[in-house]
Design an enzyme around this catalytic site. Structure first.
Site, short mmCIF file in Angstrom:
data_model
loop_
_atom_site.label_atom_id
_atom_site.label_comp_id
_atom_site.label_asym_id
_atom_site.label_seq_id
_atom_site.Cartn_x
_atom_site.Cartn_y
_atom_site.Cartn_z
CD GLU A 1 83.58 82.90 61.73
OE1 GLU A 1 82.70 83.11 60.79
OE2 GLU A 1 84.68 82.52 61.54
CD GLU B 1 81.33 83.36 57.58
OE1 GLU B 1 81.95 84.55 57.59
OE2 GLU B 1 81.91 82.54 57.58
CG HIS C 1 86.01 85.93 61.52
ND1 HIS C 1 84.88 85.93 61.06
CD2 HIS C 1 85.72 87.22 62.48
CE1 HIS C 1 83.91 86.86 61.50
NE2 HIS C 1 84.49 87.53 62.49
CG HIS D 1 90.16 91.56 56.72
ND1 HIS D 1 90.01 90.98 55.43
CD2 HIS D 1 89.81 90.61 57.53
CE1 HIS D 1 89.52 89.72 55.69
NE2 HIS D 1 89.37 89.38 56.94
CG HIS D 2 96.03 91.45 59.09
ND1 HIS D 2 96.82 91.45 60.46
CD2 HIS D 2 96.32 92.61 58.62
CE1 HIS D 2 97.57 92.57 60.61
NE2 HIS D 2 97.21 93.45 59.28
CD GLU D 3 91.08 84.91 55.66
OE1 GLU D 3 90.30 85.05 55.91
OE2 GLU D 3 91.85 83.77 55.88
#
Ligand code: NOJ
Length: 677
Positions: free
Chosen positions: A474, A480, A455, A375-377
Site C-alpha cells: 500500500e 479506503e 500495508h 491477514h496479519h494486522e
C-alpha cells in the site's frame, strides 16, 4: 592583523585547489556523471546533453565513535565498465528488461594513520543513474554507526515538484502537494520534479536493505540532502563492514511517461534469491474488506462481525463462480475488539474468533479451487508479531494459504521494542529497525511459499526483483479513504499523480473496482470521487500483481456488464507503454497481457473532462482487433452523473486513432482482442 591576512593570502596562492576529476557517460552518451575530489572532499555532479541537472553535491558520512568519512581522501583507483544484459521478470509491467549502463567505481583512501577505504559506485543509464557507497572489510573500521549521510542533490532551479512530507504521524498516507521546490522542507521519495525546460526528474532509492529509509531535506536554496530516519538513540544506521548502502537514484526523462517506463530501480536490485519460483503466481482477489470500511460489518466480534464462516463461504462461492484466485478475510483472529487501530494491540495470529472456522473455511476454499488469503494486522506491535510470526506463517502454509496481507497501522513513531534492560524504545515506521523487520518477514514468507501484500510498510525500492514473493504493498492513500476519509476521500487528481510518484517504485494495492459509487445506507458523507468508467481504467493504470476487486459481491452481481472487465483484466504484463502523460492532469497507459495477445488501455483524468487522441500503433500490424470499450457516457460527470457508462465494441487496427472522451474525473478502459487471422 594585516600580517595574518597577508599570510593567509600567500598560503592560498601557494596551495591551489587540488582537484581530481573522473567522468562517466551513459551508453547513449545522454547523461554524464562527474566525480571529483576537491582537496580531499568527494563530490559528484550530473549533466544531461551538456546541461547541468545536479550541481556539485557532497558525499560522505558522519559517524559515531570514529572519525567521519567525509574528507581527507585521495584516489586509489577509478575504473569503468560497460554492461548490457536483458533479464526476464517473473511478473510485472514488462517481461524482458534491458539493463544497460556504464559503471564507474571510485576507490578512495583516507590520508592519515587510519587509512580507511571507501568506494562510490555510479551506474549511469540513458534514463538516469544510481550510486551507492561501499565500505569493504579492512583493519581500521569494523562496526559502524552512521549519524548522518551527507549525500546531496544540488538541483539547478526552483523546479515544480510533487511530494508528501516525511516524519508525519500517518506515514505515507497523505495527498501529494504540488509546489515549487523552494517550498519543501523534508519529503518522502519518490520526489518528482519538472524543470523550467520541461525535463522530468524523480529521486528515490533502490535496494533498501540493512539501512534506514532515505527522505530528502532541503538544506538551502535548491539543495536537498539525504536524511535518514533515526533509531531511538539517534543513530541512523548500525552496520559493519563489508557494507553497502542502498542506491541513490535519479530518473530523468523528457516526458513524464518516460518515468513510468524506466526500469532503473529494478535493474539496481539483485536477481531473485528464491530458486524455485514455480509457486509465485500473480492473481486477483475479493474479500471481506470493503464491508468493514463502509461500516456494513465489523472487524471485531459481535452481531455484525464480518469474518464469519458463513460470510467467508459466500465470498468463496462468488470467487469460484467468477474466477478469482484468493479470498481475503480480515477480522478473523482474536484481537480486534476495542481500538485495534491504537498502537500495540495484542493480536493473536493463530487463534480465530469462535464464529470463524479457520480450517473449515480454508478447506472449503481449496475444494472450490480458490485459496483463502491470510491477514496479519500487527497494529505496529512488532514485538508481539515477531514472537508469533513463525507459527502464523506455518499455520497458513499448512492450510494451503498462498498469500498474506500484512498491516502496520500505528502512528509513525509508535513501534515499540525493548532493549536488553527491558527499556521500551519507540522506532519510526521507516527506520532501520522496520526495514530489517520487513526483510525478516519476506524471507520467512518465502520459506513458507507465501506471497506478501504489505500495508503501512516501508516504501518499495525494487526488492520484488530479489524477493518476487513481495508482490505488492500500500504505502500511499488507497481506496479506503473514499470509504471513510473525513476530508472527503481521494480527490479526482490523486490517482493521476500516483503513477508519477508512488507507483514509480512498484506495485500498489490501491484496491480499485468499486462499482457502487455511493454507500449512503452506511456512510452517506462519503463516495467514490470518479465516474464508473474511471474505476475500471484504474486496473490498467495502477499495476499490482495481486489485484483486488474491492466491492461487495452483491454489488458486482447488480453490475455484471462492468464486472466483466474486472474479471478479464490481467495482472501480469509483457509490455507497457504510456500514450499520454501529464502529472496530476491525465494519463493513458496500454499494457499487453503476458498470457495472450490482448492489449488493454486505461485512461484517466482529474476533475477536468478531456478529449485525447490515442494512436493504436502499439497493436500488431496487419491484424484486426475487437475493441471492447468502456467509456464515460455523453452526459457523464463525476459529481452528478458518475454511473453514465457506454459499453460498446468496435473493430480496429494499428493504423487507427481513437478519440478518448473522458468526463470530469472520468476514464476509459478498453480490451483489444485480436480477431483470429
Ligand atoms: C489498513 C489497511 O490499509 C486496510 O486495508 C486494512 O483493512 C486495515 N488497515 C485493517 O488491517
Amino acid at each position: 592583523m594585516k600580517h595574518i591576512y597577508l599570510i593567509i593570502i600567500v598560503l592560498l596562492m601557494a596551495s591551489p585547489v587540488h582537484t581530481d576529476e573522473h567522468t562517466v557517460s551513459s551508453p547513449g552518451n545522454i547523461i554524464q556523471v562527474q566525480f571529483k575530489l576537491e582537496n580531499g572532499v568527494p563530490y559528484y555532479n550530473v549533466s544531461r546533453f551538456g546541461i547541468e541537472i545536479i550541481n556539485k553535491s557532497a558525499l560522505g558520512f558522519i559517524l559515531r565513535g570514529a572519525p567521519d568519512l567525509k574528507d581527507g581522501f585521495f584516489l586509489k583507483e577509478s575504473t569503468q565498465s560497460y554492461h548490457d544484459e536483458t533479464w526476464t521478470q517473473l511478473w510485472g509491467e514488462k517481461k524482458q528488461i534491458r539493463n544497460h549502463y556504464n559503471e564507474m567505481r571510485v576507490d578512495l583512501i583516507e590520508n592519515g594513520p587510519l587509512s580507511r577505504e571507501i568506494s562510490i559506485v555510479f551506474r549511469v543509464y540513458d534514463d538516469g543513474l544510481g550510486f551507492r557507497y561501499e565500505i569493504p572489510e579492512q583493519p581500521n573500521i569494523d562496526q559502524i554507526k552512521i549519524m548522518d549521510e551527507l549525500t546531496e542533490f544540488a538541483l539547478t532551479g526552483d523546479h515544480e515538484s510533487w511530494w508528501i512530507g516525511a516524519y508525519q504521524w500517518n506515514r505515507f498516507e497523505y495527498l501529494y502537494e504540488n509546489t515549487p521546490l523552494s517550498d519543501i522542507d523534508t519529503v518522502h521519495t519518490h520526489f518528482t520534479m519538472r524543470t523550467k525546460d520541461g525535463l522530468y526528474l524523480s529521486i528515490h532509492e533502490a535496494a533498501l536493505v540493512n539501512y534506514s529509509t532515505m527522505v530528502l531535506e532541503r538544506i538551502h536554496g535548491y539543495t536537498l540532502k539525504a536524511n535518514l530516519f533515526p533509531w531511538a538513540d539517534g543513530v541512523k544506521v548500525r552496520t559493519k563492514t563489508p557494507m553497502i548502502t542502498p542506491w541513490r537514484t535519479i530518473q530523468i526523462s523528457d516526458d513524464p511517461g518516460g518515468l513510468i517506463t524506466s526500469y532503473l530501480i529494478l535493474n539496481l536490485n539483485e536477481p531473485s534469491k528464491i530458486e524455485d519460483t514455480s509457486w509465485i503466481d500473480p492473481g486477483k482477489y475479493v474479500g471481506i474488506w470493503w464491508e468493514m470500511h463502509i461500516d456494513k460489518s465489523t472487524w471485531g466480534s459481535g452481531p455484525n462481525h464480518g469474518a464469519t464462516t458463513e460470510n467467508a463461504k459466500r465470498y468463496i462461492d462468488f470467487a469460484a463462480a467468477h474466477g478469482f484466485d484468493h479470498v481475503l478475510v480480515e477480522g478473523w483472529n482474536v484481537g480486534w475488539d476495542g481500538d485495534w487501530y491504537a498502537d500495540g494491540v495484542v493480536f493473536d495470529f493463530t487463534k480465530p474468533y469462535p464464529d470463524f472456522d479457520l480450517e473449515g473455511v480454508a478447506q472449503y476454499a481449496l475444494s472450490k479451487g480458490v485459496r483463502l488469503m491470510g491477514h496479519h494486522e500487527t497494529s505496529a506491535n512488532i514485538l508481539n508479531y515477531e514472537e508469533q510470526m513463525e507459527d502464523a506463517f506455518a499455520l497458513y502454509e499448512k492450510l494451503g494459504v498462498r498469500a498474506v496481507k500484512t498491516g502496520y497501522v500505528g502512528h509513525g513513531t509508535e513501534i515499540v521494542w525493548y532493549d536488553e534492560n527491558g527499556k521500551p524504545n519507540h522506532e519510526w515506521h521507516h527506520g532501520q529497525f522496520m526495514v530489517e523487520h520487513h526483510q525478516r518477514v519476506v524471507e520467512l514468507a518465502a520459506k513458507h511459499k507465501i506471497l506478501l501484500n504489505v500495508h503501512e510498510g516501508v516504501k518499495d525500492t525494487g526488492l520484488r526483483r530479489t524477493w518476487p514473493n513481495l508482490m505488492t504493498r500500500e504505502v500511499a492513500r488507497g481506496q479506503e479513504y473514499n470509504a471513510w476519509g473525513g476530508d472527503g476521500g481521494n480527490p479526482p487528481d490523486h490517482v493521476v499523480i500516483i503513477p508519477f510518484t508512488r507507483n514509480l517504485s512498484g506495485p500498489f494495492d490501491y484496491t480499485p473496482g468499486i462499482v457502487e459509487l455511493f454507500f449512503d445506507e452506511y456512510r452517506p458523507d462519503n463516495r467514490i470521487n470518479s465516474t464508473l468508467a474511471k474505476e475500471l481504467a484504474l486496473y490498467v493504470i495502477i499495476h499490482s500483481p495481486l489485484q483486488m476487486a474491492a466491492d461487495l459481491p452483491e454489488n458486482y452481481e447488480k453490475n455484471l456488464d462492468v464486472f466483466q472487465f474486472i474479471k478479464d483484466v490481467p495482472v501480469d504484463w509483457s509490455e507497457t507503454k504510456v500514450l499520454h502523460a501529464s502529472i496530476g492532469n491525465y494519463v493513458t497507459i496500454v499494457r499487453k497481457d503476458q498470457n495472450s495477445d490482448d492489449w488493454y488501455l486505461g485512461s484517466i483524468t482529474d476533475e477536468n473532462g478531456r478529449l485525447l487522441k490515442a494512436p493504436l500503433s502499439f497493436l500488431d500490424p496487419g491484424r484486426k482487433y475487437i475493441a471492447a470499450i468502456h467509456r464515460d457516457g455523453n452526459d457523464a460527470d463525476w459529481i452528478e452523473n458518475p454511473y453514465d457508462i457506454i459499453i460498446e465494441e468496435k473493430i480496429v487496427d494499428c493504423s487507427m486513432i481513437l478519440t478518448l472522451r473522458l468526463a470530469t474525473s472520468g476514464g476509459q478502459a478498453i480490451r483489444f482482442t485480436p480477431i483470429n487471422d
